[in-house]
Design a protein around this motif. Structure first.
Motif, PDB file in Angstrom:
ATOM      1  N   SER A  25       0.842  -1.196   0.000  1.00  0.00           N
ATOM      2  CA  SER A  25       0.000   0.000   0.000  1.00  0.00           C
ATOM      3  C   SER A  25       0.882   1.252   0.000  1.00  0.00           C
ATOM      4  CB  SER A  25      -0.905   0.007   1.220  1.00  0.00           C
ATOM      5  OG  SER A  25      -0.138   0.196   2.396  1.00  0.00           O
ATOM      6  N   PRO A  26       0.378   2.370  -0.529  1.00  0.00           N
ATOM      7  CA  PRO A  26       1.133   3.629  -0.484  1.00  0.00           C
ATOM      8  C   PRO A  26       1.522   4.024   0.932  1.00  0.00           C
ATOM      9  CG  PRO A  26      -0.710   3.825  -2.002  1.00  0.00           C
ATOM     10  CD  PRO A  26      -0.885   2.521  -1.298  1.00  0.00           C
ATOM     11  N   ALA A  27       0.645   3.719   1.901  1.00  0.00           N
ATOM     12  CA  ALA A  27       0.957   4.051   3.296  1.00  0.00           C
ATOM     13  C   ALA A  27       2.177   3.278   3.781  1.00  0.00           C
ATOM     14  CB  ALA A  27      -0.240   3.748   4.183  1.00  0.00           C
ATOM     15  N   LEU A 315     -17.387   5.569  12.805  1.00  0.00           N
ATOM     16  CA  LEU A 315     -16.145   4.833  13.048  1.00  0.00           C
ATOM     17  C   LEU A 315     -15.373   4.604  11.762  1.00  0.00           C
ATOM     18  CD1 LEU A 315     -14.302   3.307  15.000  1.00  0.00           C
ATOM     19  CD2 LEU A 315     -15.735   1.272  14.657  1.00  0.00           C
ATOM     20  N   ASP A 316     -16.071   4.292  10.633  1.00  0.00           N
ATOM     21  CA  ASP A 316     -15.363   3.990   9.390  1.00  0.00           C
ATOM     22  C   ASP A 316     -14.681   5.211   8.787  1.00  0.00           C
ATOM     23  OD1 ASP A 316     -17.574   5.356   8.499  1.00  0.00           O
ATOM     24  OD2 ASP A 316     -18.451   3.684   7.405  1.00  0.00           O
ATOM     25  N   SER A 317     -14.988   6.409   9.293  1.00  0.00           N
ATOM     26  CA  SER A 317     -14.254   7.586   8.827  1.00  0.00           C
ATOM     27  C   SER A 317     -12.942   7.757   9.584  1.00  0.00           C
ATOM     28  CB  SER A 317     -15.106   8.845   9.004  1.00  0.00           C
ATOM     29  OG  SER A 317     -15.307   9.136  10.380  1.00  0.00           O
ATOM     30  N   ILE A 318     -12.748   6.962  10.642  1.00  0.00           N
ATOM     31  CA  ILE A 318     -11.523   7.023  11.440  1.00  0.00           C
ATOM     32  C   ILE A 318     -10.615   5.829  11.145  1.00  0.00           C
ATOM     33  CG2 ILE A 318     -10.558   7.072  13.773  1.00  0.00           C
ATOM     34  CD1 ILE A 318     -12.079   9.575  13.167  1.00  0.00           C
ATOM     35  N   ILE A 319     -11.194   4.621  11.119  1.00  0.00           N
ATOM     36  CA  ILE A 319     -10.398   3.399  10.997  1.00  0.00           C
ATOM     37  C   ILE A 319     -11.202   2.357  10.238  1.00  0.00           C
ATOM     38  CG2 ILE A 319     -11.219   2.577  13.249  1.00  0.00           C
ATOM     39  CD1 ILE A 319      -8.469   1.285  13.667  1.00  0.00           C
ATOM     40  N   ASP A 320     -10.509   1.578   9.395  1.00  0.00           N
ATOM     41  CA  ASP A 320     -11.219   0.521   8.662  1.00  0.00           C
ATOM     42  C   ASP A 320     -11.103  -0.807   9.404  1.00  0.00           C
ATOM     43  OD1 ASP A 320      -8.681  -0.505   8.158  1.00  0.00           O
ATOM     44  OD2 ASP A 320      -8.620   0.185   6.073  1.00  0.00           O
ATOM     45  N   GLU A 321     -11.745  -1.839   8.852  1.00  0.00           N
ATOM     46  CA  GLU A 321     -11.774  -3.143   9.520  1.00  0.00           C
ATOM     47  C   GLU A 321     -10.377  -3.729   9.696  1.00  0.00           C
ATOM     48  OE1 GLU A 321     -14.108  -4.864  10.972  1.00  0.00           O
ATOM     49  OE2 GLU A 321     -15.657  -3.367  10.598  1.00  0.00           O
ATOM     50  N   SER A 322      -9.521  -3.524   8.703  1.00  0.00           N
ATOM     51  CA  SER A 322      -8.155  -4.060   8.814  1.00  0.00           C
ATOM     52  C   SER A 322      -7.405  -3.392   9.962  1.00  0.00           C
ATOM     53  CB  SER A 322      -7.398  -3.855   7.495  1.00  0.00           C
ATOM     54  OG  SER A 322      -7.074  -2.479   7.286  1.00  0.00           O
ATOM     55  N   GLY A 323      -7.679  -2.110  10.198  1.00  0.00           N
ATOM     56  CA  GLY A 323      -7.036  -1.401  11.293  1.00  0.00           C
ATOM     57  C   GLY A 323      -7.490  -1.931  12.644  1.00  0.00           C
ATOM     58  N   ILE A 324      -8.787  -2.235  12.758  1.00  0.00           N
ATOM     59  CA  ILE A 324      -9.308  -2.785  14.012  1.00  0.00           C
ATOM     60  C   ILE A 324      -8.708  -4.166  14.275  1.00  0.00           C
ATOM     61  CG2 ILE A 324     -11.392  -3.589  15.187  1.00  0.00           C
ATOM     62  CD1 ILE A 324     -12.918  -1.366  13.713  1.00  0.00           C
ATOM     63  N   ARG A 371      -4.403  -1.142   8.541  1.00  0.00           N
ATOM     64  CA  ARG A 371      -3.540  -2.099   9.239  1.00  0.00           C
ATOM     65  C   ARG A 371      -2.081  -1.650   9.209  1.00  0.00           C
ATOM     66  NH1 ARG A 371      -3.337  -7.284  10.947  1.00  0.00           N
ATOM     67  NH2 ARG A 371      -1.289  -8.256  10.860  1.00  0.00           N
ATOM     68  N   ASP A 372      -1.625  -1.145   8.057  1.00  0.00           N
ATOM     69  CA  ASP A 372      -0.227  -0.721   7.948  1.00  0.00           C
ATOM     70  C   ASP A 372       0.094   0.381   8.951  1.00  0.00           C
ATOM     71  OD1 ASP A 372       0.355  -2.469   5.850  1.00  0.00           O
ATOM     72  OD2 ASP A 372      -0.481  -1.091   4.377  1.00  0.00           O
ATOM     73  N   ILE A 373      -0.833   1.294   9.133  1.00  0.00           N
ATOM     74  CA  ILE A 373      -0.611   2.390  10.082  1.00  0.00           C
ATOM     75  C   ILE A 373      -0.498   1.822  11.505  1.00  0.00           C
ATOM     76  CG2 ILE A 373      -1.598   4.465  11.113  1.00  0.00           C
ATOM     77  CD1 ILE A 373      -0.617   5.008   8.343  1.00  0.00           C
ATOM     78  N   ILE A 374      -1.462   1.002  11.889  1.00  0.00           N
ATOM     79  CA  ILE A 374      -1.484   0.459  13.252  1.00  0.00           C
ATOM     80  C   ILE A 374      -0.200  -0.321  13.552  1.00  0.00           C
ATOM     81  CG2 ILE A 374      -2.569  -1.267  14.752  1.00  0.00           C
ATOM     82  CD1 ILE A 374      -4.133   1.286  14.691  1.00  0.00           C
ATOM     83  N   MET A 375       0.213  -1.156  12.617  1.00  0.00           N
ATOM     84  CA  MET A 375       1.373  -2.011  12.871  1.00  0.00           C
ATOM     85  C   MET A 375       2.676  -1.240  12.899  1.00  0.00           C
ATOM     86  SD  MET A 375      -0.151  -4.780  13.459  1.00  0.00           S
ATOM     87  CE  MET A 375       1.232  -5.907  13.677  1.00  0.00           C
ATOM     88  N   ASN A 376       2.634   0.023  12.478  1.00  0.00           N
ATOM     89  CA  ASN A 376       3.883   0.787  12.418  1.00  0.00           C
ATOM     90  C   ASN A 376       3.882   2.030  13.312  1.00  0.00           C
ATOM     91  OD1 ASN A 376       5.722  -0.424  10.178  1.00  0.00           O
ATOM     92  ND2 ASN A 376       3.668  -0.482   9.311  1.00  0.00           N
TER      93      ASN A 376
END
Length: 377
Positions: A25-27, A315-324, A371-376
């Motif tokens: 992902s770009p992120a 909630l979906d405007s803050i974090i998606d399912e992969s992030g949760i 998910r990429d954001i959370i894990m990093n």
């Protein structure tokens, strides 16, 4: 990896093309280039090889690329990681349209309180003890929400106009010995009870007369239709003698009626002090029920986050399912059979992680937490 970012910029190549080449992902590519933070998979060595191939494909001199050392410290972590106290940046506030951070701010009303099955049980146990008497110890990790439930109890008693008088001794410098601080003694508890019930009367100096006086004011208040509950926070700092004396406060009676309910609130060390393996405190253990405030269940995490957002935004405007899902992976450690070994899904830890993720997403220009954001973070 800032030199790679500069090479791409110099040659007019967008990071998106690199992300497509790496199938990331770009992120994730942003995190690699700006912060040297790699995703859990693929491995760092595979990503670095892919970057080298991409540069060679675009005829960018490989000798300009500094050697990339391979370290997978994060990927090999054995324990969930906690963040320090996080503050929402101005950029994150503007992007997510949050003027007040709902994930780290205190709960202001009962409507904002998320009640999981476990929280509802602890809340009910505290209310029953306050109204009908009893002796319970509420234990839990730091940031589990113990103080929030205490505030909710006091607010509920006032809101429902119940005849329950709450008594809270000050524990600002309380420790379990007089070397580290000041111990909370039975005499201090007696003073707190007396001041709550008869603030205009002078308390006796003699210990025997003082405790008789306390017993009498409790009986008079009980005859007037009041119940009484003694609430002690930071109870893990209570010395063993004071815990033993609490049993005697609990046994103050007027006929068949108990005059004082007791709620101890403390971290898990309180449960160790009240262990049935401790013979010095067996008389308390036999009378005190331990109620543990458990972490948020993984299946309830999205519900908790949505409740904290309340009506501010979705909630979906803050974090998606992969992030949760990533938050669960980040804060819950399981064994090889998938059984939970350790969970840090407590409100404070969850709030700090989401806040740090919002800050990172805003700095990278990513619209929502993935998910990429959370894990990093």
């Amino acid at each position: 990896m800032q030199h790679v970012k500069q090479l791409l910029k110099t040659n007019g190549i967008s990071q998106r093309k690199l992300s497509e080449h790496l199938d990331l992902s770009p992120a994730s590519v942003n995190l690699i280039l700006n912060h040297d933070q790699y995703p859990k998979a693929p491995s760092k060595s595979i990503i670095n090889e892919g970057i080298s191939q991409f540069l060679a494909k675009h005829s960018i001199a490989l000798d300009l690329l500094e050697p990339l050392t391979i370290t997978d410290d994060y990927n090999d972590k054995e324990n969930p990681m906690l963040l320090r106290k996080q503050t929402l940046t101005d950029a994150a506030r503007k992007q997510f349209k949050l003027f007040i951070n709902p994930f780290t701010s205190d709960i202001r009303s009962a409507d904002e309180l998320y009640q999981s099955n476990d929280t509802a049980y602890v809340r009910a146990a505290m209310h029953h003890t306050a109204k009908h008497g009893g002796f319970i110890a509420v234990t839990g990790e730091s940031g589990a929400g113990k103080t929030t439930l205490k505030r909710d109890l006091i607010d509920r008693l006032k809101r429902e106009n119940q005849s329950v008088i709450t008594i809270e001794p000050y524990v600002l410098a309380a420790e379990d010995n007089d070397i580290k601080g000041k111990t909370l003694k039975a005499a201090h508890i007696a003073e707190a009870i007396f001041n709550a019930l008869s603030p205009l009367e002078h308390i006796k100096r003699s210990p025997e007369a003082r405790f008789r006086q306390v017993h009498n004011v409790l009986k008079e208040s009980h005859k007037a239709g009041n119940s009484h509950v003694l609430i002690i926070e930071e109870a893990h700092s209570l010395p063993i003698p004071t815990l033993k004396h609490l049993k005697r406060f609990f046994e103050l009676e007027d006929g068949y009626d108990k005059l004082l309910g007791i709620i101890l609130i403390g971290q898990n060390e309180l449960g160790l002090k009240l262990s049935e393996q401790n013979p010095a405190i067996r008389e308390v253990v036999q009378r005190c029920e331990i109620v543990t405030l458990e972490p948020i269940a993984p299946a309830e995490l999205s519900g908790y986050l949505a409740k904290r957002l309340s009506k501010q935004t979705s909630l979906d405007s803050i974090i998606d399912e992969s992030g949760i899902d990533a938050m669960v992976s980040r804060l819950v450690r399981t064994d090889s059979k998938g059984r939970v070994v350790q969970s840090l899904l407590y409100p404070l830890a969850v709030g700090n992680l989401v806040t740090g993720a919002m800050n990172m997403a805003a700095s990278l220009g990513v619209p929502t937490i993935t998910r990429d954001i959370i894990m990093n973070v």
